[in-house]
Enzyme design. Structure first.
Site, PDB file in Angstrom:
ATOM      1  N   CYS A  94       0.796  -1.234   0.000  1.00 17.48           N
ATOM      2  CA  CYS A  94       0.000   0.000   0.000  1.00 17.48           C
ATOM      3  C   CYS A  94       0.829   1.285   0.000  1.00 17.48           C
ATOM      4  CB  CYS A  94      -0.991  -0.050   1.159  1.00 17.48           C
ATOM      5  SG  CYS A  94      -2.385   1.064   0.902  1.00 17.48           S
ATOM      6  N   HIS A 191      -3.489  -5.576   2.792  1.00 13.05           N
ATOM      7  CA  HIS A 191      -3.075  -5.717   4.188  1.00 13.05           C
ATOM      8  C   HIS A 191      -3.757  -6.967   4.739  1.00 13.05           C
ATOM      9  CE1 HIS A 191      -2.004  -1.366   4.241  1.00 13.05           C
ATOM     10  NE2 HIS A 191      -3.123  -1.171   3.584  1.00 13.05           N
TER      11      HIS A 191
HETATM   12  N1  GLN Z   1      -2.171   6.889   2.380  1.00 13.30           N
HETATM   13  C1  GLN Z   1      -2.288   6.056   1.227  1.00 13.30           C
HETATM   14  C2  GLN Z   1      -3.670   6.091   0.622  1.00 13.30           C
HETATM   15  O1  GLN Z   1      -4.625   6.395   1.283  1.00 13.30           O
HETATM   16  C3  GLN Z   1      -1.913   4.624   1.578  1.00 13.30           C
HETATM   17  C4  GLN Z   1      -2.903   3.986   2.511  1.00 13.30           C
HETATM   18  C5  GLN Z   1      -2.450   2.686   3.086  1.00 13.30           C
HETATM   19  O2  GLN Z   1      -1.258   2.390   3.158  1.00 13.30           O
HETATM   20  N2  GLN Z   1      -3.385   1.886   3.551  1.00 13.30           N
HETATM   21  O3  GLN Z   1      -3.843   5.779  -0.525  1.00 13.30           O
END
Ligand code: GLN
Length: 246
Positions: A94, A191
């Protein structure tokens, strides 16, 4: 012969959400089962980068966490790119997946430059993509996980997807791709954490790390009982994930 395998966890203080730390636990445990000795180093901004790195793992984070680490990540960019080109296995999830690409432009208009390991770019949208995902990859079969991101990632011509989405959104809400692959870099939005439910990806990373370090991969033979228990637990995690509502 020493059978140490050095895992570097990138930015656990700022980039580690929705259970991403579990990926390192899985790699450690499976390395031990296979007769290797995992040595984990946490790398945070300002630390000296460990001289021994066989496997690099990074997690997700809030936009604010991505801003915190961006400068430090840029300083590491040439060596991370060289290691990726050289076949060092890496798993990035992510927020760090986004920053292994060209850039992430947040929905607020903040441009966070990436390090260009992957030919991808990410644009923050007004809606978050949230929920359980089922995707299918040629290399790893079904991949289960959980996504929560505002960034919409698009692959350039030099990037290939990790998988195609069957349930959920993945990289963006326009095409069916999920994650990206380059050399031995595995990048994903998922995740949950990813590796307990998808041990084939863990074993891919381990095999690459060990072969690169020692020239061959000779896992210690596990007992039938251990193997059966391992298969049972992985299957349990996968079937729970598969039956979660979106
Ligand atoms: N901040 C990034 C987004 O919202 C990554 C989010 C995350 O790692 N879950 O796209």
């Amino acid at each position: 012969m020493s059978r140490d395998i050095h895992i570097v966890q990138l930015y656990p203080r700022d980039m580690n959400i929705y259970g991403d730390w579990g990926n390192v636990l899985v790699l450690k445990q499976r390395l031990k089962w296979q007769g290797y000795n995992p040595v984990v180093t946490e790398y945070n901004p300002g630390d000296e980068f460990p001289s021994a790195a066989d496997l690099i793992v990074g997690g997700g984070g809030q936009d604010s966490g991505q801003v915190v680490i961006q400068q430090d990540l840029q300083a590491l960019a040439p060596s991370l790119r060289a290691m990726a080109d050289d076949g060092l296995p890496m798993l990035v999830i992510c927020g760090l997946y986004q920053l292994f690409g060209r850039f992430f432009k947040t929905h607020d208009g903040v441009l966070i430059p990436g390090i260009g390991v992957l030919d991808i770019e990410t644009h923050g949208g007004p809606d978050r993509l949230i929920g359980n995902v089922l995707s299918v990859s040629e290399e790893f079969g079904e991949i289960h996980g959980y996504e929560n991101h505002s960034g919409q990632t698009f692959l350039g011509p030099d990037a290939k997807p990790l998988a195609l989405v069957r349930k959920g959104e993945g990289n963006n809400s326009k095409d069916d791709t999920e994650g990206a692959r380059y050399q031995n870099v595995v990048a994903s939005y998922l995740h949950g954490s990813l590796l307990p439910k998808n041990p084939a990806i863990a074993d891919f990373l381990i095999e690459k790390a060990v072969t690169r370090r020692y020239g061959s991969f000779d896992p210690a033979p596990a007992s039938d009982a251990d193997l059966a228990e391992l298969a049972r637990l992985s299957e349990l995690a996968r079937s729970h994930a598969a039956n979660r509502p979106r």
